[in-house]
Design a protein around this motif. Structure first.
Motif, PDB file in Angstrom:
ATOM      1  N   ILE A 108     -12.067  11.793 -31.163  1.00 41.48           N
ATOM      2  CA  ILE A 108     -13.121  10.788 -31.205  1.00 41.48           C
ATOM      3  C   ILE A 108     -12.886   9.694 -30.160  1.00 41.48           C
ATOM      4  N   ASP A 149      -7.963  12.575 -36.129  1.00 40.71           N
ATOM      5  CA  ASP A 149      -9.154  12.936 -35.352  1.00 40.71           C
ATOM      6  C   ASP A 149      -9.108  12.276 -33.970  1.00 40.71           C
ATOM      7  N   TYR A 193      -7.100   7.586 -37.863  1.00 38.02           N
ATOM      8  CA  TYR A 193      -7.911   8.568 -37.141  1.00 38.02           C
ATOM      9  C   TYR A 193      -7.314   8.930 -35.785  1.00 38.02           C
ATOM     10  N   PRO A 242     -25.300   8.355 -34.153  1.00 35.10           N
ATOM     11  CA  PRO A 242     -23.838   8.340 -34.209  1.00 35.10           C
ATOM     12  C   PRO A 242     -23.342   8.384 -35.649  1.00 35.10           C
ATOM     13  N   THR A 243     -22.211   9.011 -35.850  1.00 33.34           N
ATOM     14  CA  THR A 243     -21.611   9.049 -37.179  1.00 33.34           C
ATOM     15  C   THR A 243     -20.972   7.700 -37.491  1.00 33.34           C
ATOM     16  N   GLU A 244     -20.565   7.535 -38.760  1.00 35.24           N
ATOM     17  CA  GLU A 244     -19.903   6.282 -39.142  1.00 35.24           C
ATOM     18  C   GLU A 244     -18.614   6.083 -38.351  1.00 35.24           C
ATOM     19  N   LEU A 245     -17.892   7.181 -38.113  1.00 35.46           N
ATOM     20  CA  LEU A 245     -16.647   7.072 -37.363  1.00 35.46           C
ATOM     21  C   LEU A 245     -16.911   6.678 -35.916  1.00 35.46           C
ATOM     22  N   GLU A 246     -17.958   7.245 -35.324  1.00 36.30           N
ATOM     23  CA  GLU A 246     -18.311   6.877 -33.943  1.00 36.30           C
ATOM     24  C   GLU A 246     -18.722   5.413 -33.869  1.00 36.30           C
ATOM     25  N   GLU A 247     -19.433   4.946 -34.897  1.00 38.93           N
ATOM     26  CA  GLU A 247     -19.805   3.528 -34.932  1.00 38.93           C
ATOM     27  C   GLU A 247     -18.567   2.646 -35.042  1.00 38.93           C
TER      28      GLU A 247
END
Length: 360
Positions: free
Chosen positions: A37, A34, A30, A2-7
């Motif tokens: 997400i 974005d 976000y 997972p990306t930092e944003l997903e985390e």
């Protein structure tokens, strides 16, 4: 991986409230830049956000800000607006006199009201707080919140201005327009008469929402006699005053006008928002759909006010709306209505109507 944003999105469901508050606060930007997400795993993050509205005050504040942004998306809007338990929570919280996030709840409701199924709000019931003095009808409670809650009078942390946008979108539905135009059994008052007094309020949000609510309600042509009657809704002074400035009229012109428009102060100003002026002129045009409406507007000398508005407001939408109304008021006509002309006027205004009334 997972990306930092997903985390970060995953942390909104963390058992530690300190982590939840940081995660939700950092995710607010976000939700605009974005938003996709939050739609992962069949909208699981949105499901968590709905739950967080019940959380601690600050976490709930951040969650509401995110949901307000996300419900601009039709998929998220439907997901939130069809959650019966969530709606029940929103309505029970917004009427509480000490709810710290009441205005954010009103903003969220302004978005949810765009969902077609929101017309079911009319059937919603809940017990009203004793301080509100309302009945168990949720729409009546929102109406009383809006009227009694301005400027922190009911809840020190809320002004409920955004409820005006809720009313405007709900009034696009025939059954709710009829609610606004019918005397309510608990207080004997027609709801629209509670709103009309805000057409010159200091809040831009209140004025805009109320102007559009009145206009949408005016599509109920059979109710026009009530709109025009001084003993019922008596809407004309509340449409004409906001579009009137401090210009002077000939004595002969003034003497025929409504009493409210005859002795205006020298510092009288039109509404500063040209969109509101256009809306009021369009509502006046809707009220010329019947012969009774046209004759009354001629009798009370509406034409000079529209003439001055056209001359002094440098806005194409306002000037076009004034032109349409003038064409109706100044024409020679038989004693009977021409139904096709009335239908054409209503159609023109419907086509001009701004579907995206609110951006919050």
């Amino acid at each position: 991986m997972p990306t930092e944003l997903e985390e970060l999105v995953g942390f909104i469901a963390h058992p530690n409230p300190q982590i939840r508050v940081v995660a939700t606060e950092n995710l607010i930007p976000y939700s605009l830049s974005d938003p996709a997400i939050f739609k992962a795993e069949e909208l699981k993050p949105v499901k968590h956000l709905k739950f967080l509205v019940r959380d601690h005050e600050k976490i709930a504040e951040h969650a509401l800000n995110i949901l307000i942004n996300l419900t601009e998306d039709p998929v998220v809007l439907e997901f939130v607006a069809t959650d019966e338990k969530f709606l029940e929570m929103v309505f029970s919280h917004i009427v509480h006199p000490e709810e710290p996030n009441a205005d954010l709840l009103a903003m969220l409701l302004a978005n949810l009201s765009k969902y077609d199924g929101s017309k079911a709000f009319l059937q919603r019931k809940q017990e009203a707080p004793s301080q509100l003095g309302s009945d168990d009808n949720v729409l009546n409670q929102l109406m009383d919140l809006f009227v009694k809650g301005q400027d922190g009078a009911y809840n020190k942390k809320a002004d409920y201005d955004y409820l005006a946008y809720v009313f405007a979108d709900l009034a696009k539905h025939t059954e709710i327009r009829q609610y606004f135009l019918a005397s309510q059994s608990y207080d004997g008052v027609i709801p629209l008469t509670k709103l009309k007094v805000f057409t010159e309020h200091k809040s831009d949000i209140r004025r805009k929402g109320v102007a559009n609510t009145i206009k949408n309600a005016a599509f109920e042509i059979p109710a026009h006699p009530s709109f025009l009657s001084e003993s019922d809704i008596n809407i004309l002074p509340y449409l004409l005053l906001p579009i009137t400035g401090n210009e002077e009229y000939d004595v002969d012109e003034t003497m025929e006008m409504l009493p409210d428009l005859q002795l205006l102060p020298s510092d009288k100003k039109r509404d500063s928002d040209t969109a509101n002026i256009q809306t009021h002129v369009e509502t006046l045009t809707l009220l010329t759909t019947t012969l009774e409406g046209r004759e009354l507007m001629r009798k009370i000398n509406v034409y000079p006010i529209i003439r001055e508005t056209h001359m002094r407001v440098n806005d194409e939408g306002v000037q076009d709306a004034c032109d349409r109304l003038v064409q109706v008021l100044m024409r020679d006509e038989a004693t009977e209505d021409a139904p096709e002309e009335a239908e054409e006027r209503v159609k023109e205004i419907e086509e001009d109507e701004d579907e995206e009334l609110v951006e919050v």
